[in-house]
Design a protein around this motif. Structure first.
Motif, short mmCIF file in Angstrom:
data_model
loop_
_atom_site.label_atom_id
_atom_site.label_comp_id
_atom_site.label_asym_id
_atom_site.label_seq_id
_atom_site.Cartn_x
_atom_site.Cartn_y
_atom_site.Cartn_z
N PRO A 59 0.81 -1.22 0.00
CA PRO A 59 0.00 0.00 0.00
C PRO A 59 0.85 1.28 0.00
O PRO A 59 0.50 2.25 -0.68
N ALA A 60 1.96 1.27 0.72
CA ALA A 60 2.82 2.47 0.77
C ALA A 60 3.39 2.76 -0.62
O ALA A 60 3.43 3.91 -1.06
N ALA A 61 3.84 1.72 -1.30
CA ALA A 61 4.44 1.89 -2.63
C ALA A 61 3.40 2.39 -3.63
O ALA A 61 3.68 3.28 -4.43
N ILE A 62 2.20 1.84 -3.58
CA ILE A 62 1.16 2.24 -4.53
C ILE A 62 0.71 3.68 -4.26
O ILE A 62 0.61 4.48 -5.19
N SER A 63 0.49 4.01 -3.00
CA SER A 63 0.03 5.38 -2.70
C SER A 63 1.12 6.40 -3.01
O SER A 63 0.84 7.47 -3.54
N ALA A 64 2.38 6.04 -2.75
CA ALA A 64 3.48 6.97 -3.06
C ALA A 64 3.60 7.18 -4.56
O ALA A 64 3.88 8.30 -5.02
N SER A 65 3.33 6.14 -5.35
CA SER A 65 3.36 6.26 -6.81
C SER A 65 2.29 7.23 -7.27
O SER A 65 2.53 8.08 -8.14
N ASP A 66 1.11 7.09 -6.71
CA ASP A 66 -0.02 7.93 -7.12
C ASP A 66 0.26 9.40 -6.76
O ASP A 66 -0.03 10.30 -7.56
N VAL A 67 0.82 9.60 -5.59
CA VAL A 67 1.12 10.97 -5.14
C VAL A 67 2.21 11.60 -5.99
O VAL A 67 2.12 12.76 -6.37
N LEU A 68 3.21 10.81 -6.34
CA LEU A 68 4.28 11.33 -7.20
C LEU A 68 3.67 11.85 -8.51
O LEU A 68 3.99 12.96 -8.96
N CYS A 69 2.77 11.09 -9.10
CA CYS A 69 2.10 11.49 -10.34
C CYS A 69 1.34 12.80 -10.11
O CYS A 69 1.40 13.72 -10.93
N GLU A 70 0.65 12.85 -8.99
CA GLU A 70 -0.14 14.03 -8.65
C GLU A 70 0.76 15.28 -8.58
O GLU A 70 0.44 16.33 -9.12
#
Lengths: 120, 376
Positions: A59-70
């Motif tokens: 979950p940390a890796a997926i949410s961090a990926s999404d935030v980076l894109c944001e």
């Protein structure tokens, strides 16, 4: 274990998916726990027009990926490269200590994607 | 819907257990070592509990030593045997619970330890076991049912090998106790670790079966409680709860869990690139799956968001960021190793709960595979 914000970006990521017409692609793998992240970029006038990710990870890796894109959206390549793991972690309202390394992964993938773009 | 599928970690108290325990907090609260009537009342309850647990193993009451749980039992067995020697050789496996593995690592300072391999389904090789025996082997410690993948080792055959070579044999039977028959009259075994909280009993109590005349070095020093093998005021309420949990365990519940287990496995394997870890014939309540291309902690977190409790052996989820030693020992392919999910049922698990879990799990796997760069 995770903040509400982490769970939100993990459960409902906005920026995921393969980009068929990407101008640049960058992949990074974290050997420590086996996460793999792929970043797709659509670039126009040195600016990130579109960005998406695909992540194999926790979950940390997926949410961090999404935030980076944001955080990258609409930024110049130089501005995007200046985004730090700390920016991502802070945006998520703190990641568990053990998961801090997950936010580093995105930056690596992004850097590779931009290097890939500059080469072509 | 709330679904608890982490009964390998711990279980809910059976109502009859709760009821049995309660009087020992504020009515029958005596110290079982006291000679007055209040003490003797507690003593009697303690000894009745010991008898019930002994009976389940076809053992004698004086062969049951109460401990604080499975971990302490394992420590007492391994260190208790080893520390009676100055040096020697111990045989165990690569898939033991950390209570065994970490105790063995500690013992390596003074003793030689062999960790037996297991095959793809998690079984040891009796041939390798025989070949590993040395003239100075003092102990064989092989778990009964594996906590992660449910593999059940052949205790009888292992016991025969141990007997032939006059080596003490210990088994961690924490997961299998009351789920699989263990008859100490029929198998040659010297030490067995068991625990209450895996069988709807309270946490904080377990026992070590110590075959008559087996010598152990006492680990917790103090009074002469527990046949002088484990000091400390007896945990009477918990012992009563442990015994009650043993008493209410039955074959019907096991059959119920087996039926549900096989139903779930058949249906979940319809999802592409899904693998069952461990053998088909396995511990009645254990299901361990791997979904290729996705990560176990993410599966678990999404299940939790839907009210379903599970566990995983993925590297991300562990404190050391290391994948499960058991899954590594069975040589699970890399694309499967981090996508593992353990679901462990109890007698309270229903078909409706499993249908709900199946439905949600299918959606979750599909969702995470969409997010993943792998397998495309």
């Amino acid at each position: 274990m995770y903040t509400k914000k982490v769970m939100k970006h993990f459960q409902k990521p906005k920026n995921y998916g393969e980009m068929k017409d990407a101008d640049a692609i960058g992949t990074a793998g974290n050997e420590r726990c086996g996460d793999i992240l792929k970043i797709y970029l659509k670039i126009k006038n040195n600016k990130i027009q579109k960005i998406s990710f695909e992540t194999f990870g926790c979950p940390a890796a997926i949410s961090a990926s999404d935030v980076l894109c944001e955080l990258c959206k609409g930024k110049t390549l130089k501005q995007a490269l200046n985004i730090t793991a700390k920016d991502i972690s802070e945006y998520l309202g703190d990641l568990p200590k053990l998961k801090q390394h997950c936010s580093v992964l995105g930056k690596e993938a992004l850097k590779k994607a931009i290097e890939d773009y500059k080469k072509n | 819907m709330k679904v608890y599928l982490d009964n390998g970690a711990t279980t809910k108290l059976d109502d009859s257990v709760t009821k049995a325990i309660l009087p020992y907090f504020n009515e029958k609260y005596g110290n079982a070592s006291s000679l007055h009537s209040k003490g003797q009342e507690a003593k009697m309850a303690l000894e009745e509990s010991r008898e019930i647990i002994a009976k389940k193993l076809k053992a004698r009451p004086d062969e049951i030593i109460f401990t604080s749980g499975g971990t302490e039992s394992d420590n007492l067995a391994l260190k208790g045997v080893a520390q009676l020697h100055d040096s020697g050789h111990i045989i165990t496996t690569k898939i033991e619970h950390p209570a065994i593995t970490n105790t063995c690592k500690e013992l390596e300072k003074q003793f030689e330890v062999t960790y037996l391999d297991v095959d793809k389904e998690g079984f040891i090789s009796l041939h390798q076991l025989k070949n590993s025996i040395k003239p100075n082997t003092i102990l064989i410690s092989i778990m009964h049912a594996n906590n992660e993948i449910g593999t059940i080792q052949p205790l009888k055959e292992i016991g025969e090998i141990a007997k032939e070579h006059k080596i003490l044999f210990h088994s961690d039977a924490v997961q299998s106790f009351t789920k699989e028959d263990i008859n100490t009259k029929k198998i040659n075994i010297d030490l067995i670790s068991i625990s209450a909280h895996k069988i709807h009993g309270p946490k904080g109590i377990g026992a070590l079966y110590v075959k008559n005349k087996t010598k152990l070095k006492k680990q917790i020093l103090g009074g002469k409680h527990e046949y002088n093998l484990r000091a400390g005021t007896e945990n009477v309420s918990s012992a009563v709860g442990f015994a009650k949990a043993v008493q209410v365990s039955n074959k019907k519940d096991i059959k119920h869990m087996k039926k549900l287990r096989d139903y779930f496995i058949t249906n979940i394997l319809k999802i592409k690139h899904t693998k069952l870890n461990g053998p088909k014939e396995r511990l009645c309540n254990n299901i361990n799956l791997s979904f290729a291309y996705i990560e176990g902690e993410s599966i678990g977190a999404l299940l939790d968001a839907k009210g379903i409790c599970s566990s995983t052996g993925s590297a991300c989820s562990s404190k050391e960021l290391k994948a499960s030693a058991v899954l590594e020992a069975i040589h699970l392919p890399p694309e499967y190793i981090n996508g593992s999910l353990r679901l462990t049922m109890s007698k309270f698990t229903t078909k409706e709960e499993l249908d709900y879990t199946l439905e949600e799990l299918k959606k979750i796997v599909e969702k995470l595979r969409k997010l993943s760069p792998l397998g495309k």
